[in-house]
Design an enzyme around this catalytic site. Sequence first.
Site, mmCIF file in Angstrom:
data_model
loop_
_atom_site.group_PDB
_atom_site.id
_atom_site.type_symbol
_atom_site.label_atom_id
_atom_site.label_comp_id
_atom_site.label_asym_id
_atom_site.label_seq_id
_atom_site.Cartn_x
_atom_site.Cartn_y
_atom_site.Cartn_z
ATOM 1 N N ARG A 65 88.019 -5.541 58.832
ATOM 2 C CA ARG A 65 86.837 -6.551 58.843
ATOM 3 C C ARG A 65 85.894 -5.807 60.283
ATOM 4 N NH1 ARG A 65 87.414 -10.994 61.185
ATOM 5 N NH2 ARG A 65 85.512 -11.847 60.205
ATOM 6 N N GLN A 66 84.601 -5.891 60.243
ATOM 7 C CA GLN A 66 83.808 -5.708 61.282
ATOM 8 C C GLN A 66 83.934 -4.547 62.096
ATOM 9 O OE1 GLN A 66 84.343 -9.275 63.889
ATOM 10 N NE2 GLN A 66 82.661 -10.481 62.801
ATOM 11 N N LEU A 69 82.354 -0.781 58.266
ATOM 12 C CA LEU A 69 82.423 -0.059 56.977
ATOM 13 C C LEU A 69 82.003 -0.835 55.897
ATOM 14 C CD1 LEU A 69 86.131 1.182 57.632
ATOM 15 C CD2 LEU A 69 84.063 2.487 57.750
ATOM 16 N N SER A 70 81.008 -1.918 56.044
ATOM 17 C CA SER A 70 80.319 -2.611 55.116
ATOM 18 C C SER A 70 81.060 -3.242 54.242
ATOM 19 C CB SER A 70 79.662 -1.663 54.193
ATOM 20 O OG SER A 70 78.590 -0.816 54.770
ATOM 21 N N GLY A 71 82.094 -4.063 54.825
ATOM 22 C CA GLY A 71 83.139 -4.933 54.113
ATOM 23 C C GLY A 71 82.639 -6.084 53.484
ATOM 24 N N SER A 73 79.200 -6.558 52.053
ATOM 25 C CA SER A 73 78.513 -5.873 51.112
ATOM 26 C C SER A 73 79.191 -5.366 49.823
ATOM 27 C CB SER A 73 77.552 -4.922 51.215
ATOM 28 O OG SER A 73 78.157 -3.764 52.008
ATOM 29 N N ALA A 74 80.635 -4.837 50.446
ATOM 30 C CA ALA A 74 81.541 -4.567 49.281
ATOM 31 C C ALA A 74 82.000 -5.605 48.483
ATOM 32 C CB ALA A 74 82.573 -3.939 50.031
ATOM 33 N N ASP A 117 74.064 1.321 52.488
ATOM 34 C CA ASP A 117 75.103 1.190 52.058
ATOM 35 C C ASP A 117 75.475 0.574 50.705
ATOM 36 O OD1 ASP A 117 75.873 1.851 54.631
ATOM 37 O OD2 ASP A 117 76.403 0.168 55.493
#
Length: 222
Positions: A65-66, A69-71, A73-74, A117
């Site tokens: 998280r945070q 790494l675009s968690g 939007s994944a 992303d």
Amino acid sequence: MFSLPERIDSKWVRAQVNRLQSEGYYGGVRLLMALCKVFHSYCKDHSIDLHGRNFTISYETNIPRQTGLSGSSAIVCAALNCLLDFYNVRHLVKVEVRPNLVLNAEKELGIVAGLQDRVAQVYGGLVYMDFSKENMEKSGHGIYIPMDISLLPPLYLIYAENPSDSGKVHSTVRQRWLNGDKFIITSMDEVANIPLEGREALLEKDYAKLAKLMNRNFDLRR
């Protein structure tokens, strides 16, 4: 989806407490709710019929998280794939439009982000992206060209274990852009031109040049 086990014990309670501490009371559930709204609105606006059967949706993620790494939007992108298949409308929602749906779901929640992303997550692999103003205004999305992933050199993914909200960082840059800040505008213009050279470096497998361009990109963003 949240469900109680048949028998609640201390181990289950500890697991839930840890989850609340790391994800808050809503976690990614709000992302799923926002996507459902955006997806339904898009289908309604484009006369795409959706059947009336019910579904249950939940998620798991191993993206830290945070960490940039675009968690978020994944999770949204994965959920969008589920909805496209559940309603059997994948052929009716163009692939180049899907990153916009993911981004719009995040915008519903006040998350400040861009398309890059989301494009990478929708297409997968290596993608060249052209976000020129002409294309964006004409079609509402960029030009996305998948590239052979074998062109990439070996890469390492490094992130710091000190979480921060990237949206908060992006929001000040965005506001300065909207205010016409010349430094931000000229810097972002240079950032936008780097992929032109980067694509050529990849095609020529000139990895020394690619590394210099990546470093230049980070310098400009800092």
